[in-house]
Scaffold this motif. Sequence first.
Motif, PDB file in Angstrom:
ATOM      1  N   ARG A 188     -41.493  30.735 -24.576  1.00  0.00           N
ATOM      2  CA  ARG A 188     -41.960  30.911 -26.144  1.00  0.00           C
ATOM      3  C   ARG A 188     -43.513  30.798 -25.819  1.00  0.00           C
ATOM      4  NH1 ARG A 188     -40.925  32.241 -31.056  1.00  0.00           N
ATOM      5  NH2 ARG A 188     -41.706  30.855 -32.650  1.00  0.00           N
ATOM      6  N   LYS A 189     -44.153  29.811 -25.280  1.00  0.00           N
ATOM      7  CA  LYS A 189     -45.513  29.656 -25.142  1.00  0.00           C
ATOM      8  C   LYS A 189     -46.008  29.415 -23.708  1.00  0.00           C
ATOM      9  CE  LYS A 189     -45.913  27.211 -29.640  1.00  0.00           C
ATOM     10  NZ  LYS A 189     -46.547  26.135 -30.234  1.00  0.00           N
ATOM     11  N   PRO A 190     -46.002  30.673 -23.001  1.00  0.00           N
ATOM     12  CA  PRO A 190     -46.182  30.621 -21.546  1.00  0.00           C
ATOM     13  C   PRO A 190     -47.834  29.933 -21.123  1.00  0.00           C
ATOM     14  CG  PRO A 190     -46.386  32.760 -22.367  1.00  0.00           C
ATOM     15  CD  PRO A 190     -46.115  32.021 -23.423  1.00  0.00           C
ATOM     16  N   LYS A 191     -48.760  30.105 -22.036  1.00  0.00           N
ATOM     17  CA  LYS A 191     -50.052  29.514 -21.528  1.00  0.00           C
ATOM     18  C   LYS A 191     -50.077  28.113 -21.727  1.00  0.00           C
ATOM     19  CE  LYS A 191     -52.768  33.590 -23.336  1.00  0.00           C
ATOM     20  NZ  LYS A 191     -53.862  33.995 -24.268  1.00  0.00           N
ATOM     21  N   GLU A 192     -49.017  27.448 -22.432  1.00  0.00           N
ATOM     22  CA  GLU A 192     -49.076  26.047 -22.503  1.00  0.00           C
ATOM     23  C   GLU A 192     -48.089  25.404 -21.655  1.00  0.00           C
ATOM     24  OE1 GLU A 192     -48.889  24.711 -26.479  1.00  0.00           O
ATOM     25  OE2 GLU A 192     -49.748  26.468 -27.290  1.00  0.00           O
ATOM     26  N   TRP A 193     -47.003  26.331 -21.081  1.00  0.00           N
ATOM     27  CA  TRP A 193     -45.995  25.418 -20.650  1.00  0.00           C
ATOM     28  C   TRP A 193     -45.767  26.169 -19.211  1.00  0.00           C
ATOM     29  CZ3 TRP A 193     -44.122  21.090 -22.103  1.00  0.00           C
ATOM     30  CH2 TRP A 193     -44.399  20.528 -23.579  1.00  0.00           C
ATOM     31  N   ARG A 194     -46.595  27.050 -18.572  1.00  0.00           N
ATOM     32  CA  ARG A 194     -46.241  27.307 -17.381  1.00  0.00           C
ATOM     33  C   ARG A 194     -46.440  26.448 -16.205  1.00  0.00           C
ATOM     34  NH1 ARG A 194     -50.914  31.963 -17.399  1.00  0.00           N
ATOM     35  NH2 ARG A 194     -52.304  30.814 -18.236  1.00  0.00           N
ATOM     36  N   ASP A 195     -45.919  26.682 -15.181  1.00  0.00           N
ATOM     37  CA  ASP A 195     -46.004  25.750 -13.940  1.00  0.00           C
ATOM     38  C   ASP A 195     -47.564  25.815 -13.637  1.00  0.00           C
ATOM     39  OD1 ASP A 195     -43.454  24.793 -14.089  1.00  0.00           O
ATOM     40  OD2 ASP A 195     -43.028  26.617 -12.724  1.00  0.00           O
ATOM     41  N   LYS A 196     -48.102  26.806 -13.162  1.00  0.00           N
ATOM     42  CA  LYS A 196     -49.430  26.874 -12.701  1.00  0.00           C
ATOM     43  C   LYS A 196     -50.257  27.017 -13.830  1.00  0.00           C
ATOM     44  CE  LYS A 196     -52.390  29.619  -9.723  1.00  0.00           C
ATOM     45  NZ  LYS A 196     -52.444  31.067  -9.046  1.00  0.00           N
ATOM     46  N   GLN A 197     -51.314  26.256 -13.929  1.00  0.00           N
ATOM     47  CA  GLN A 197     -52.627  26.290 -14.977  1.00  0.00           C
ATOM     48  C   GLN A 197     -53.610  26.632 -14.382  1.00  0.00           C
ATOM     49  OE1 GLN A 197     -52.464  23.053 -17.584  1.00  0.00           O
ATOM     50  NE2 GLN A 197     -50.484  23.161 -18.076  1.00  0.00           N
ATOM     51  N   ASN A 198     -54.638  27.606 -14.721  1.00  0.00           N
ATOM     52  CA  ASN A 198     -55.901  27.752 -14.379  1.00  0.00           C
ATOM     53  C   ASN A 198     -56.980  27.272 -15.022  1.00  0.00           C
ATOM     54  OD1 ASN A 198     -54.882  29.554 -12.253  1.00  0.00           O
ATOM     55  ND2 ASN A 198     -54.842  31.240 -13.591  1.00  0.00           N
ATOM     56  N   ILE A 199     -57.807  26.439 -14.527  1.00  0.00           N
ATOM     57  CA  ILE A 199     -58.847  25.698 -15.364  1.00  0.00           C
ATOM     58  C   ILE A 199     -60.166  26.098 -14.738  1.00  0.00           C
ATOM     59  CG2 ILE A 199     -59.782  23.539 -15.655  1.00  0.00           C
ATOM     60  CD1 ILE A 199     -56.916  22.409 -15.071  1.00  0.00           C
ATOM     61  N   GLU A 200     -61.024  26.404 -15.598  1.00  0.00           N
ATOM     62  CA  GLU A 200     -62.313  27.208 -15.299  1.00  0.00           C
ATOM     63  C   GLU A 200     -63.265  26.015 -15.806  1.00  0.00           C
ATOM     64  OE1 GLU A 200     -62.966  31.322 -16.419  1.00  0.00           O
ATOM     65  OE2 GLU A 200     -60.876  31.805 -15.812  1.00  0.00           O
ATOM     66  N   HIS A 201     -64.313  26.200 -14.937  1.00  0.00           N
ATOM     67  CA  HIS A 201     -65.160  25.353 -15.553  1.00  0.00           C
ATOM     68  C   HIS A 201     -66.948  25.909 -14.943  1.00  0.00           C
ATOM     69  CE1 HIS A 201     -66.351  23.987 -11.320  1.00  0.00           C
ATOM     70  NE2 HIS A 201     -65.016  24.012 -11.141  1.00  0.00           N
ATOM     71  N   ASP A 202     -67.746  25.705 -15.694  1.00  0.00           N
ATOM     72  CA  ASP A 202     -68.959  26.027 -15.404  1.00  0.00           C
ATOM     73  C   ASP A 202     -70.005  25.125 -15.350  1.00  0.00           C
ATOM     74  OD1 ASP A 202     -71.179  27.901 -15.096  1.00  0.00           O
ATOM     75  OD2 ASP A 202     -71.253  28.416 -17.045  1.00  0.00           O
ATOM     76  N   ALA A 203     -70.320  24.479 -14.279  1.00  0.00           N
ATOM     77  CA  ALA A 203     -71.115  23.293 -14.218  1.00  0.00           C
ATOM     78  C   ALA A 203     -71.887  23.480 -12.970  1.00  0.00           C
ATOM     79  CB  ALA A 203     -70.426  22.011 -14.095  1.00  0.00           C
ATOM     80  N   ASN A 204     -73.016  22.854 -12.835  1.00  0.00           N
ATOM     81  CA  ASN A 204     -73.848  22.601 -11.688  1.00  0.00           C
ATOM     82  C   ASN A 204     -73.959  21.452 -11.189  1.00  0.00           C
ATOM     83  OD1 ASN A 204     -74.782  25.605 -11.854  1.00  0.00           O
ATOM     84  ND2 ASN A 204     -76.278  24.973 -13.308  1.00  0.00           N
ATOM     85  N   ILE A 205     -73.746  21.368  -9.961  1.00  0.00           N
ATOM     86  CA  ILE A 205     -73.636  19.879  -9.236  1.00  0.00           C
ATOM     87  C   ILE A 205     -74.929  20.070  -8.392  1.00  0.00           C
ATOM     88  CG2 ILE A 205     -72.382  18.511  -7.534  1.00  0.00           C
ATOM     89  CD1 ILE A 205     -69.675  19.843  -8.299  1.00  0.00           C
ATOM     90  N   GLU A 206     -75.791  18.809  -8.681  1.00  0.00           N
ATOM     91  CA  GLU A 206     -76.995  18.641  -7.855  1.00  0.00           C
ATOM     92  C   GLU A 206     -76.630  17.533  -6.890  1.00  0.00           C
ATOM     93  OE1 GLU A 206     -81.596  17.848  -8.520  1.00  0.00           O
ATOM     94  OE2 GLU A 206     -80.583  19.167  -9.788  1.00  0.00           O
TER      95      GLU A 206
END
Length: 54
Positions: free
Chosen positions: A15-33
């Motif tokens: 019904r809502k695969p983006k919210e309830w799938r087993d694997k979730q892809n999390i993207e981030h855009d950050a710089n670590i110094e």
Amino acid sequence: MKPDTTSQIFWLKNRKPKEWRDKQNIEHDANIEINNAYANLTEDELRSLANYED
């Protein structure tokens, strides 16, 4: 009839695969110094620090 958890999981994932799938892809855009206090030391200075005893 007793609730069927497996059916509920199946229904949610379809019904809502983006919210309830087993694997979730999390993207981030950050710089670590990273401040490396030892970056400008020579090899001899580093060896001296490594051999330092209290």
